[in-house]
Design an enzyme around this catalytic site. Structure first.
Site, PDB file in Angstrom:
ATOM      1  N   LYS A  22      63.946  29.416 -78.525  1.00 34.03           N
ATOM      2  CA  LYS A  22      64.035  30.800 -79.011  1.00 34.03           C
ATOM      3  C   LYS A  22      62.750  31.219 -79.721  1.00 34.03           C
ATOM      4  O   LYS A  22      62.200  32.275 -79.454  1.00 34.03           O
ATOM      5  CB  LYS A  22      65.213  30.945 -79.987  1.00 34.03           C
ATOM      6  CG  LYS A  22      65.238  32.281 -80.701  1.00 34.03           C
ATOM      7  CD  LYS A  22      66.404  32.420 -81.655  1.00 34.03           C
ATOM      8  CE  LYS A  22      66.112  32.020 -83.072  1.00 34.03           C
ATOM      9  NZ  LYS A  22      65.230  32.950 -83.823  1.00 34.03           N
ATOM     10  N   ASN A  23      62.287  30.380 -80.631  1.00 35.63           N
ATOM     11  CA  ASN A  23      61.150  30.796 -81.450  1.00 35.63           C
ATOM     12  C   ASN A  23      59.825  30.759 -80.696  1.00 35.63           C
ATOM     13  O   ASN A  23      58.808  31.200 -81.223  1.00 35.63           O
ATOM     14  CB  ASN A  23      61.054  29.936 -82.720  1.00 35.63           C
ATOM     15  CG  ASN A  23      62.146  30.305 -83.712  1.00 35.63           C
ATOM     16  OD1 ASN A  23      62.884  31.263 -83.513  1.00 35.63           O
ATOM     17  ND2 ASN A  23      62.246  29.527 -84.776  1.00 35.63           N
ATOM     18  N   CYS A 118      67.004  40.075 -95.134  1.00 35.30           N
ATOM     19  CA  CYS A 118      67.966  39.434 -94.259  1.00 35.30           C
ATOM     20  C   CYS A 118      68.697  38.413 -95.098  1.00 35.30           C
ATOM     21  O   CYS A 118      68.345  38.180 -96.249  1.00 35.30           O
ATOM     22  CB  CYS A 118      67.304  38.796 -93.049  1.00 35.30           C
ATOM     23  SG  CYS A 118      66.501  37.263 -93.430  1.00 35.30           S
ATOM     24  N   ARG A 123      61.962  37.925 -97.249  1.00 35.29           N
ATOM     25  CA  ARG A 123      61.103  37.796 -96.075  1.00 35.29           C
ATOM     26  C   ARG A 123      60.152  38.978 -95.861  1.00 35.29           C
ATOM     27  O   ARG A 123      60.298  39.766 -94.923  1.00 35.29           O
ATOM     28  CB  ARG A 123      61.946  37.560 -94.827  1.00 35.29           C
ATOM     29  CG  ARG A 123      62.732  36.278 -94.929  1.00 35.29           C
ATOM     30  CD  ARG A 123      63.551  35.998 -93.713  1.00 35.29           C
ATOM     31  NE  ARG A 123      62.798  35.363 -92.641  1.00 35.29           N
ATOM     32  CZ  ARG A 123      63.335  34.952 -91.504  1.00 35.29           C
ATOM     33  NH1 ARG A 123      64.614  35.111 -91.290  1.00 35.29           N
ATOM     34  NH2 ARG A 123      62.591  34.393 -90.581  1.00 35.29           N
TER      35      ARG A 123
HETATM   36  C1  UD1 Z   1      59.859  31.627 -88.273  1.00 35.49           C
HETATM   37  C2  UD1 Z   1      61.042  31.286 -87.409  1.00 35.49           C
HETATM   38  C3  UD1 Z   1      62.233  30.890 -88.258  1.00 35.49           C
HETATM   39  C4  UD1 Z   1      61.845  29.769 -89.210  1.00 35.49           C
HETATM   40  C5  UD1 Z   1      60.598  30.135 -89.998  1.00 35.49           C
HETATM   41  C6  UD1 Z   1      60.072  28.997 -90.861  1.00 35.49           C
HETATM   42  C7  UD1 Z   1      60.717  32.689 -85.462  1.00 35.49           C
HETATM   43  C8  UD1 Z   1      61.167  33.848 -84.655  1.00 35.49           C
HETATM   44  N1  UD1 Z   1      61.375  32.447 -86.587  1.00 35.49           N
HETATM   45  O1  UD1 Z   1      60.217  32.758 -89.061  1.00 35.49           O
HETATM   46  O2  UD1 Z   1      63.283  30.452 -87.401  1.00 35.49           O
HETATM   47  O3  UD1 Z   1      62.909  29.530 -90.108  1.00 35.49           O
HETATM   48  O4  UD1 Z   1      59.531  30.513 -89.095  1.00 35.49           O
HETATM   49  O5  UD1 Z   1      59.813  27.880 -90.062  1.00 35.49           O
HETATM   50  O6  UD1 Z   1      59.818  31.968 -85.090  1.00 35.49           O
HETATM   51  N2  UD1 Z   1      56.378  35.183 -95.923  1.00 35.49           N
HETATM   52  C9  UD1 Z   1      55.768  36.044 -96.809  1.00 35.49           C
HETATM   53  N3  UD1 Z   1      55.022  37.087 -96.302  1.00 35.49           N
HETATM   54  C10 UD1 Z   1      54.890  37.285 -94.956  1.00 35.49           C
HETATM   55  C11 UD1 Z   1      55.503  36.387 -94.059  1.00 35.49           C
HETATM   56  C12 UD1 Z   1      56.245  35.341 -94.584  1.00 35.49           C
HETATM   57  O7  UD1 Z   1      55.875  35.895 -98.017  1.00 35.49           O
HETATM   58  O8  UD1 Z   1      54.208  38.236 -94.562  1.00 35.49           O
HETATM   59  C13 UD1 Z   1      57.183  34.056 -96.449  1.00 35.49           C
HETATM   60  C14 UD1 Z   1      58.647  34.117 -96.016  1.00 35.49           C
HETATM   61  O9  UD1 Z   1      59.401  34.935 -96.858  1.00 35.49           O
HETATM   62  C15 UD1 Z   1      59.031  32.657 -96.097  1.00 35.49           C
HETATM   63  C16 UD1 Z   1      57.757  31.925 -95.699  1.00 35.49           C
HETATM   64  O10 UD1 Z   1      56.707  32.868 -95.855  1.00 35.49           O
HETATM   65  O11 UD1 Z   1      59.369  32.308 -97.421  1.00 35.49           O
HETATM   66  C17 UD1 Z   1      57.730  31.394 -94.280  1.00 35.49           C
HETATM   67  O12 UD1 Z   1      58.102  32.410 -93.393  1.00 35.49           O
HETATM   68  P1  UD1 Z   1      57.526  32.513 -91.908  1.00 35.49           P
HETATM   69  O13 UD1 Z   1      56.901  31.213 -91.529  1.00 35.49           O
HETATM   70  O14 UD1 Z   1      56.711  33.739 -91.798  1.00 35.49           O
HETATM   71  O15 UD1 Z   1      58.864  32.680 -91.082  1.00 35.49           O
HETATM   72  P2  UD1 Z   1      59.097  33.596 -89.820  1.00 35.49           P
HETATM   73  O16 UD1 Z   1      57.864  33.645 -88.985  1.00 35.49           O
HETATM   74  O17 UD1 Z   1      59.733  34.867 -90.221  1.00 35.49           O
END
Ligand code: UD1
Length: 419
Positions: A22-23, A118, A123
Site C-alpha cells: 500500500k505505502n 487523523c 500529522r
Molecule cells: C507514512 C506511512 C504510514 C507510516 C508512516 C511512518 C504512507 C502512505 N504512510 O506516513 O503508514 O505509519 O509513514 O512510517 O506511506 N511530520 C511532521 N511534519 C510533516 C510530516 C510529518 O511533523 O510535514 C511528523 C508526523 O506527524 C509523524 C512523523 O513526522 O510524527 C512521521 O510521519 P511521516 O513519516 O511523514 O508519515 P507519513 O508519510 O504520513
C-alpha cells in the site's frame, strides 16, 4: 455497516500470498503525473486507498484504466487539465498530499486540500511544504488548501530536521523535473522510498542514494512512460507472520521480501519463532510454543516500524512475560489499547510507553477498530481469544489489507465478514 467475526482457537497453517505494498503504490500512482506518456503499474493491491488515489488522479483529468483483475493500472497523464485535489478525497486519505510535488513540478501549480487531523495524531505537512519551497515553489496555505506555484523548479538542498516518509517522497518526485541537482539529507530510508525511486528511474529520472539518508537527484527535462511492479507489502507480511506466531502455528508468506523486514523478523525470532527464508518465501514456525514477550521501540526504517506496533502489542498480550512498547513516531497511536483490554489484556500506558503483561488467554468481545493497523491487531487478538470477537468499523481494514479475511480463512482461521 460490515463487521468481522473471529472465533479464536485455531493455530494457523499454510501459505499466504503477499500483495503489493500500500505505502509504495500510493506515491507511485502519484508519480505517474510527472510523465508525458502512459505509465503501467503492476502488482497493485485491491485496496480502498488505491481506489481513492485513482479518483484523485481521475479528478485531475488523468486517464486511469485497470486490467480485468485490477492488478495492473495504466495512468495516462496526458489529459491532465486540473491541479486541484479536493477536500472530499484528501480528508479520507492523507496520502493524497503526495500529488503536491508532482503537480507543481510538472504543471507549475497545485492546490491540495490540507489533510487535517487523523486518529493517530495531528500529522502536519510543514516538512512537505518547506522542502518544496527549497526547490523554488511559492506556497501559501489558505481556505484549507495548500496552494503552490512555480515556474520550473530548481534543484536545492533539503535537510529535514525529522525523518518523514511522505515529505521525502514529495520532494524526491518534484526534484526529478527540477533544473539542476537536489540533495535530500536526513531522507527517509523506507523500502517504499526505494521502490518509488526504482519506478522514477524507469521513467527516466536520475536518482542516487535511495535507501540511505542522503538522496541526490539530478533533474531531467522530461519523464517518459514505463512499467513498474510494486514491491511486496512488508506490513501485510509481518501481520500474517505475527498471526502465525501468536496462534502457535506455521505460516509461509509467499511473494514476500525478507530483506525489507529485518527488524520485524528479528523480533519474531526473539519471541521464540523459528524463521526460514527461501527466496521470496518467509516461514514462521511457532508450533507447540507460547511466544515470549518482546520489547518494541518504533523508529524510522531500518528500525522497528510503527505500522507493526499494534500487531506486536497483540502478541505481547498473550506472551510469556512483560513487555514495554515505546511509540516514538506518532503521538496518539495507542487507541487499540482500550479495545485489547476489553478482550482481557493487561496493559498500562504512561506517555509514549505501554507496558503489557502477558496473560494466558484473551476472551472474545465486541470491539471497535480505530485505525488501519489497530484493526489488524484486534483481528490477531480475536484469533487467540476464547469464543467470538466481533470487530466493528472495519472500513479501516479495507483501506490497507487486501481480502484479509479470505487470506486468514485460507490459513484455517474461523473468520467471516458479516453485514
Ligand atoms: C507514512 C506511512 C504510514 C507510516 C508512516 C511512518 C504512507 C502512505 N504512510 O506516513 O503508514 O505509519 O509513514 O512510517 O506511506 N511530520 C511532521 N511534519 C510533516 C510530516 C510529518 O511533523 O510535514 C511528523 C508526523 O506527524 C509523524 C512523523 O513526522 O510524527 C512521521 O510521519 P511521516 O513519516 O511523514 O508519515 P507519513 O508519510 O504520513
Amino acid at each position: 455497516m460490515q463487521k468481522i467475526e473471529v472465533t479464536g482457537g485455531v493455530a494457523l497453517e499454510g501459505d499466504v500470498r503477499i500483495s503489493g505494498a500500500k505505502n509504495a503504490v500510493l506515491p507511485i500512482l502519484c508519480a505517474t503525473l510527472l510523465a508525458d506518456e502512459p505509465v503501467t503499474i503492476g502488482n497493485v493491491p485491491h485496496l480502498h486507498d488505491v481506489v481513492t488515489t485513482t479518483r484523485v488522479l481521475a479528478g485531475l483529468g488523468a486517464g486511469v484504466t485497470h486490467d480485468s483483475d485490477g492488478s495492473h493500472i495504466v495512468v495516462d497523464p496526458r489529459s491532465v487539465d486540473s491541479h486541484v485535489a479536493p477536500y472530499e478525497l484528501v480528508r479520507t486519505m492523507r496520502a493524497s498530499v503526495l500529488v503536491l510535488g508532482p503537480l507543481v513540478a510538472r504543471y507549475g501549480a497545485a492546490e491540495v486540500s490540507l489533510p487535517g487531523g487523523c486518529a493517530i495524531g495531528s500529522r502536519p505537512v510543514d516538512l512537505h511544504i518547506r522542502a518544496l519551497e527549497a526547490l523554488g515553489a511559492e506556497i501559501v496555505v489558505e481556505h484549507g488548501f495548500i496552494k503552490a506555484n512555480a515556474g520550473r523548479l530548481r534543484g536545492g538542498n533539503v535537510a529535514f530536521d525529522m525523518v518523514s516518509v511522505g515529505a521525502t517522497e514529495n520532494v524526491l518526485m518534484a526534484a526529478t523535473l527540477a533544473h539542476g541537482t537536489t540533495v535530500i539529507d536526513n531522507a527517509a530510508r523506507e523500502p517504499e522510498i526505494v521502490d518509488l525511486a526504482v519506478c522514477l528511474r524507469a521513467m527516466g529520472a536520475d536518482i542516487e542514494g535511495e535507501g540511505t539518508s542522503r538522496i541526490v537527484v539530478r533533474g531531467v527535462e522530461r519523464l517518459h512512460g514505463a512499467h513498474h511492479d510494486v514491491v511486496a507489502d512488508r506490513i501485510e507480511a509481518g501481520t500474517f507472520l505475527v498471526a502465525a506466531a501468536m496462534t502457535g502455528g506455521r505460516v509461509t508468506a509467499t511473494n514476500a521480501r525478507a530483506d525489507t523486514m529485518d527488524a520485524v523478523l528479528a523480533k519474531l525470532a526473539e519471541a521464540g519463532a523459528d524463521i526460514g527464508i527461501d527466496g521470496d518465501r518467509i516461514c514462521v514456525d511457532m508450533r507447540g510454543r507460547r511466544p515470549r514477550a518482546v520489547d518494541i521501540i518504533t523508529a524510522p526504517h531500518p528500525a522497528f516500524p510503527t505500522d507493526m506496533q499494534a500487531q506486536f502489542m497483540a502478541m505481547d498480550c498473550i506472551a510469556e512475560g512483560v513487555a514495554t512498547i515505546d511509540e516514538t513516531i506518532f503521538e496518539n497511536r495507542f487507541m487499540h489499547v482500550n479495545e485489547l483490554m476489553r478482550l482481557g489484556a493487561e496493559i498500562h500506558i504512561e506517555g509514549h510507553r505501554a507496558t503489557v503483561t502477558g496473560v494466558e488467554r484473551l476472551s472474545g468481545a465486541p470491539v471497535m477498530a480505530t485505525d488501519l493497523r489497530a484493526s489488524a491487531s484486534l483481528i490477531l487478538a480475536g484469533l487467540v481469544a476464547d469464543g467470538e470477537t466481533l470487530i466493528d468499523r472495519i472500513y479501516h481494514l479495507d483501506r490497507g489489507y487486501e481480502h484479509i479475511e479470505r487470506k486468514l480463512s485460507g490459513l484455517g482461521a474461523r473468520i467471516r465478514r458479516i453485514d
